[in-house]
Motif scaffolding. Structure first.
Motif, PDB file in Angstrom:
ATOM      1  N   GLN A  16       3.180   6.456  -4.942  1.00 47.68           N
ATOM      2  CA  GLN A  16       3.195   7.032  -6.268  1.00 47.68           C
ATOM      3  C   GLN A  16       2.754   8.072  -6.811  1.00 47.68           C
ATOM      4  O   GLN A  16       2.630   8.459  -7.825  1.00 47.68           O
ATOM      5  CB  GLN A  16       3.343   5.976  -7.436  1.00 47.68           C
ATOM      6  CG  GLN A  16       4.616   4.830  -7.298  1.00 47.68           C
ATOM      7  CD  GLN A  16       5.700   5.427  -7.494  1.00 47.68           C
ATOM      8  OE1 GLN A  16       5.915   6.358  -8.468  1.00 47.68           O
ATOM      9  NE2 GLN A  16       6.756   4.962  -6.700  1.00 47.68           N
ATOM     10  N   THR A  17       1.604   8.444  -5.869  1.00 42.60           N
ATOM     11  CA  THR A  17       0.705   9.512  -6.240  1.00 42.60           C
ATOM     12  C   THR A  17       1.026  10.710  -5.434  1.00 42.60           C
ATOM     13  O   THR A  17       0.295  11.823  -5.186  1.00 42.60           O
ATOM     14  CB  THR A  17      -0.616   9.165  -5.878  1.00 42.60           C
ATOM     15  OG1 THR A  17      -0.968   8.925  -4.591  1.00 42.60           O
ATOM     16  CG2 THR A  17      -1.076   8.034  -6.749  1.00 42.60           C
TER      17      THR A  17
ATOM     18  N   ARG B 175       0.804  -1.279  -0.034  1.00 40.83           N
ATOM     19  CA  ARG B 175      -0.022   0.002  -0.081  1.00 40.83           C
ATOM     20  C   ARG B 175       0.987   1.300   0.025  1.00 40.83           C
ATOM     21  O   ARG B 175       0.536   2.417  -0.823  1.00 40.83           O
ATOM     22  CB  ARG B 175      -0.904  -0.166   1.167  1.00 40.83           C
ATOM     23  CG  ARG B 175      -2.010   1.137   1.265  1.00 40.83           C
ATOM     24  CD  ARG B 175      -3.115   0.587   2.155  1.00 40.83           C
ATOM     25  NE  ARG B 175      -2.430   0.991   3.657  1.00 40.83           N
ATOM     26  CZ  ARG B 175      -3.048   0.705   4.614  1.00 40.83           C
ATOM     27  NH1 ARG B 175      -4.364   0.221   4.507  1.00 40.83           N
ATOM     28  NH2 ARG B 175      -2.545   0.993   5.836  1.00 40.83           N
ATOM     29  N   VAL B 176       2.047   1.293   0.761  1.00 40.76           N
ATOM     30  CA  VAL B 176       2.900   2.314   0.714  1.00 40.76           C
ATOM     31  C   VAL B 176       3.432   2.648  -0.621  1.00 40.76           C
ATOM     32  O   VAL B 176       3.575   3.891  -0.945  1.00 40.76           O
ATOM     33  CB  VAL B 176       3.779   2.163   1.754  1.00 40.76           C
ATOM     34  CG1 VAL B 176       5.150   3.130   1.688  1.00 40.76           C
ATOM     35  CG2 VAL B 176       3.192   2.247   3.231  1.00 40.76           C
ATOM     36  N   THR B 177       3.973   1.513  -1.403  1.00 43.15           N
ATOM     37  CA  THR B 177       4.427   2.003  -2.587  1.00 43.15           C
ATOM     38  C   THR B 177       3.335   2.261  -3.450  1.00 43.15           C
ATOM     39  O   THR B 177       3.878   3.227  -4.364  1.00 43.15           O
ATOM     40  CB  THR B 177       5.118   0.524  -3.029  1.00 43.15           C
ATOM     41  OG1 THR B 177       5.849  -0.082  -1.928  1.00 43.15           O
ATOM     42  CG2 THR B 177       5.564   0.522  -4.457  1.00 43.15           C
ATOM     43  N   LEU B 178       2.280   1.786  -3.602  1.00 43.19           N
ATOM     44  CA  LEU B 178       1.181   2.123  -4.351  1.00 43.19           C
ATOM     45  C   LEU B 178       0.526   3.673  -4.278  1.00 43.19           C
ATOM     46  O   LEU B 178       0.801   4.553  -5.176  1.00 43.19           O
ATOM     47  CB  LEU B 178       0.096   1.199  -4.224  1.00 43.19           C
ATOM     48  CG  LEU B 178      -1.143   1.374  -5.336  1.00 43.19           C
ATOM     49  CD1 LEU B 178      -2.007   0.182  -5.511  1.00 43.19           C
ATOM     50  CD2 LEU B 178      -2.066   2.540  -5.003  1.00 43.19           C
TER      51      LEU B 178
ATOM     52  N   ALA C 292      -2.229   5.582 -11.861  1.00 40.71           N
ATOM     53  CA  ALA C 292      -2.891   6.466 -11.208  1.00 40.71           C
ATOM     54  C   ALA C 292      -2.596   7.874 -10.912  1.00 40.71           C
ATOM     55  O   ALA C 292      -3.366   8.763 -10.785  1.00 40.71           O
ATOM     56  CB  ALA C 292      -3.235   5.884  -9.831  1.00 40.71           C
ATOM     57  N   TRP C 293      -1.199   8.325 -11.083  1.00 45.56           N
ATOM     58  CA  TRP C 293      -0.456   9.581 -11.198  1.00 45.56           C
ATOM     59  C   TRP C 293      -0.361  10.041 -12.633  1.00 45.56           C
ATOM     60  O   TRP C 293      -0.869  11.171 -12.872  1.00 45.56           O
ATOM     61  CB  TRP C 293       0.899   9.625 -10.565  1.00 45.56           C
ATOM     62  CG  TRP C 293       1.514  10.739 -10.555  1.00 45.56           C
ATOM     63  CD1 TRP C 293       2.485  11.379 -11.304  1.00 45.56           C
ATOM     64  CD2 TRP C 293       1.092  12.080  -9.787  1.00 45.56           C
ATOM     65  NE1 TRP C 293       2.790  12.636 -10.999  1.00 45.56           N
ATOM     66  CE2 TRP C 293       2.113  12.900 -10.143  1.00 45.56           C
ATOM     67  CE3 TRP C 293       0.198  12.228  -8.560  1.00 45.56           C
ATOM     68  CZ2 TRP C 293       1.970  14.277  -9.372  1.00 45.56           C
ATOM     69  CZ3 TRP C 293       0.130  13.274  -7.937  1.00 45.56           C
ATOM     70  CH2 TRP C 293       1.247  14.435  -8.470  1.00 45.56           C
TER      71      TRP C 293
END
Length: 206
Positions: free
Chosen positions: A117-118, A111-114, A150-151
């Motif tokens: 990235q935003t 979750r931290v990695t995902l 997502a970014w």
């Protein structure tokens, strides 16, 4: 588009987009929320181009993150701390930020990695502590790819939708970036408020 360097790379099409997206991970001279909006404004001619541009930018960004991950794995914890302390200021990576990123990986790695990235600053360097802490490579790449999509996708799409409005890439990127930072601050404020309410002791029954 005033920069001959950017114009020259964008002239290579999807390869140039991937190269710029890769370079942005190591040379954060141009904020990503300006760069990706620029892609949408300057390179996307129609909806058919949009998917290829998003894919190329995502590939470049993920490869850049893998580069930082490799540096973390090879250098190790102590050497990375020394390198950040000595040279981090030259790439806008302060020791305080590096320590916060390391602390974020104490739990919820995927979750931290995902989500990271935003987040404008964290998205560039989050892969370095990921490599230092030895996150499994496949989940790291998957989370990085999803977060990068997502970014990148909304920013490029925003540029594409605004290409006929006369807005410059810088003005559009700054407006989008300010909106993102404002939304991020609001989310942090709400989360902090909820956590405080949860920690507040319940009143004793009468």
């Amino acid at each position: 588009m005033d920069s001959p360097f950017l114009a020259g790379l964008l002239g290579f099409g999807l390869a140039g987009i991937a190269t710029l997206s890769f370079a942005e991970k190591f040379l954060p001279v141009l904020p990503s929320y300006v760069l990706f909006v620029l892609f949408g404004l300057a390179t996307v001619q129609d909806a058919a181009d949009l998917g290829g541009t998003v894919a190329a930018s995502t590939l470049g960004s993920v490869l850049g993150a893998i580069g930082w991950y490799a540096v973390g794995r090879i250098a190790g914890k102590r050497r990375c701390e020394d390198l950040v302390g000595r040279f981090g200021k030259y790439v806008l990576l302060r020791p305080e930020l590096y320590r916060r990123l390391m602390a974020a990986y104490e739990r919820h790695h995927f979750r931290v990695t995902l989500v990271g990235q935003t987040i404008p600053t964290a998205r560039i360097y989050l892969a370095l502590p990921a490599g230092v802490t030895g996150l499994p490579f496949a989940p790291f790449v998957l989370a990085t790819t999803l977060g990068t999509l997502a970014w990148n996708a909304p920013l490029i799409t925003t540029g594409y939708l605004l290409r006929d409005t006369g807005w410059s890439p810088a003005a559009t990127g700054i407006a989008v970036g300010a909106s993102l930072l404002g939304a991020e601050a609001l989310v942090i404020l709400l989360v902090t408020r909820i956590q405080r309410l949860r920690r507040r002791p319940c009143p004793a029954p009468p």
